[in-house]
Design an enzyme around this catalytic site. Structure first.
Site, mmCIF file in Angstrom:
data_model
loop_
_atom_site.group_PDB
_atom_site.id
_atom_site.type_symbol
_atom_site.label_atom_id
_atom_site.label_comp_id
_atom_site.label_asym_id
_atom_site.label_seq_id
_atom_site.Cartn_x
_atom_site.Cartn_y
_atom_site.Cartn_z
ATOM 1 C CB CYS A 120 -13.139 3.318 -1.083
ATOM 2 S SG CYS A 120 -11.945 2.363 -0.304
ATOM 3 C CB CYS A 128 -12.287 7.847 -0.702
ATOM 4 S SG CYS A 128 -11.342 6.227 -1.833
ATOM 5 C CE LYS A 192 -4.897 6.135 -1.409
ATOM 6 N NZ LYS A 192 -6.087 5.725 -0.348
ATOM 7 N NE ARG A 214 -10.186 5.319 -4.417
ATOM 8 C CZ ARG A 214 -11.233 4.321 -4.800
ATOM 9 N NH1 ARG A 214 -12.584 4.624 -4.956
ATOM 10 N NH2 ARG A 214 -11.829 3.593 -4.783
ATOM 11 C CD GLU A 230 -3.070 16.338 -0.260
ATOM 12 O OE1 GLU A 230 -2.871 16.468 1.370
ATOM 13 O OE2 GLU A 230 -2.748 16.985 -0.848
ATOM 14 C CE LYS A 245 -2.379 3.221 -0.462
ATOM 15 N NZ LYS A 245 -3.380 3.146 0.361
ATOM 16 C CB SER A 272 -2.243 -4.356 -3.632
ATOM 17 O OG SER A 272 -3.121 -3.521 -4.874
ATOM 18 C CE1 TYR A 311 -2.316 -6.070 1.262
ATOM 19 C CE2 TYR A 311 -0.372 -4.789 -0.415
ATOM 20 C CZ TYR A 311 -1.823 -5.271 0.139
ATOM 21 O OH TYR A 311 -2.490 -3.825 0.850
#
Ligand code: PBG
Length: 321
Positions: A120, A128, A192, A214, A230, A245, A272, A311
Site C-alpha cells: 500500500c 495493498c 486484521k 479495504r 484467519e 489488530k 495509530s 507508538y
C-alpha cells in the site's frame, strides 16, 4: 462481610495483588523510514512520532535501545512520484527498507528487526495489492509480497510481517524463504480488521487508497469466527507469530485467540487512531495521559497479548508508574 477493600489500602498492597506486568521487552516500537539524510519529520496526524531518514533513525535507536526496547517494526514511506502499479520500490534490490535494515544491523546487531510487508505504501493507487480492473487480485499479488519479504530477509530482517490480508500470503513468503535457505521468521497480521482507527497511519505512511476502501480484504468488525479462521490459516501456512489488530477496540478478539492458541506468541497492535485518541484527548486536557496510556496498554496485555506494538512504547517505559 467481605473486606475486599483490604486489597487496596495503599500502593504497596495494591502492587502485591497485581496480576499483570509490562516490561520493555513486551513492546515492539514502530518506525517510519524516509529516503535521504538529516530527516526527522513531524507527522501532523501522529503527535510525537516522526519519519526518520536512516542516519537520524540510528541516533534515535540509541535512546530506544537504552530504554530496554528490543524489537522494532519498520515501514517505508516514499514519494508519490516513485509509486507505480507494481509497487516496484517495495521489492527492487536496493529498496529503502533493505538499506535501512543493513545499517541498523551494523550498529545494533542484537535488535530484533521486523518489517511490514505490504504494497500500500508503494502502489500508485494505495491499495495493498496488485489491481485487476478495480479489484485487488489476490493471487497476482502473492509473488510481489514474497519478493518484498525475500529482499528484507536477505538484508537481515529477523521477522517479516505481511499485513496485506491476501489469502495464502504466509505460504507464499514461507516458500520463497525456504527456497533461499533463509530462516527468517514470519509475524503475520492474522486477524486484521478494516478500521477507522488506521486514519493517522495512512497520513504518516502516505498510504491511503485513492479509491474505495479495504473492506474486500481486511476483516469486517462484525465478525468473530473469521478471526479464528484467519489465525488458523496462518498457523497452517507456517507463521511463527500471530497478530490481532487493532488492539484497544478488539480486546475480546485478543482474549479469544489467546484462549484458543495459548502457546502461540500473540502480538496486538495498538494502532495509530487508538494512540491519537488518548494523545489528543490528553493534550486537550480531557484526561491524564500517563494514567490512560498505562490503563489501555495493561488492558491489552491482560486480554492476552504477549507483545504489543505501540507508538506509546517509549513514553510508557519513561513514565512507568
Ligand atoms: C499496511 C498497514 C496499515 C497499518 C499497518 N500496516 C494500514 C492499513 O492497513 O491501512 C496501520 C497501523 C496503524 O494504524 O497504526 N497495510
Amino acid at each position: 462481610m467481605n473486606r475486599l477493600r483490604n486489597y487496596r489500602t495503599d500502593k504497596t498492597t495494591r502492587d502485591k495483588y497485581a496480576e499483570v506486568f509490562i516490561s520493555a521487552e513486551d513492546f515492539i516500537y514502530p518506525y517510519f523510514i524516509v529516503p535521504g539524510s538529516h530527516q526527522k519529520q513531524e507527522i501532523a496526524s501522529l503527535h510525537k512520532v516522526y519519519r526518520f531518514s536512516v542516519d537520524e533513525l540510528l541516533l534515535d535507536l540509541v535512546e530506544t535501545v537504552n530504554l530496554g526496547i528490543t524489537k522494532i517494526l519498520l515501514f517505508g514511506v516514499i514519494d508519490e512520484t516513485h509509486k507505480n502499479e507494481k509497487a516496484s520500490e517495495a521489492w527492487t534490490e536496493n529498496n529503502l527498507i533493505s538499506q535501512t535494515i543493513r545499517m541498523i544491523k551494523k550498529q545494533f546487531p542484537n535488535l530484533t528487526v521486523i518489517t511490514d510487508v505490504c504494497l500500500c505504501g508503494y502502489t500508485n493507487h494505495g491499495h495493498c495489492g496488485i489491481l485487476n480492473g478495480d479489484m485487488i487480485d489476490n493471487d497476482e499479488t502473492l509473488p510481489y509480497l514474497a519478493k518484498m519479504a525475500l529482499r528484507h530477509a536477505l538484508a537481515g530482517a529477523d521477522y517479516v510481517a505481511p499485513s496485506a490480508m491476501m489469502d495464502n500470503q504466509v505460504s507464499a513468503i514461507k516458500n520463497i524463504l525456504k527456497e533461499n535457505h533463509l530462516n527468517t521468521k514470519i509475524l503475520s497480521y492474522s486477524a486484521k480488521y478494516s478500521s477507522g482507527f488506521y486514519g493517522p497511519f495512512r497520513d504518516a505512511a502516505n498510504s491511503s487508497p485513492s479509491f474505495g476502501d479495504r473492506k474486500t480484504y481486511q476483516m469486517d468488525y462484525r465478525t468473530i469466527l473469521q478471526a479464528i479462521e484467519e489465525v488458523q490459516a496462518d498457523i497452517d501456512e507456517g507463521t511463527d507469530w500471530i497478530m490481532v489488530k487493532p488492539a484497544h477496540t478488539y480486546l475480546d478478539i485478543i482474549q479469544k485467540i489467546k484462549i484458543k492458541y495459548p502457546n502461540f506468541p500473540l502480538v496486538a497492535y495498538q494502532v495509530s487512531g487508538e494512540y491519537m485518541m488518548i494523545k489528543a484527548a490528553s493534550e486537550a486536557g480531557y484526561m491524564n495521559e500517563e494514567i490512560a496510556m498505562h490503563e489501555v496498554i495493561t488492558a491489552i496485555k491482560r486480554a492476552g497479548a504477549n507483545y504489543i506494538i505501540s507508538y506509546y512504547a517509549k513514553e510508557f517505559i519513561r513514565k512507568s508508574l
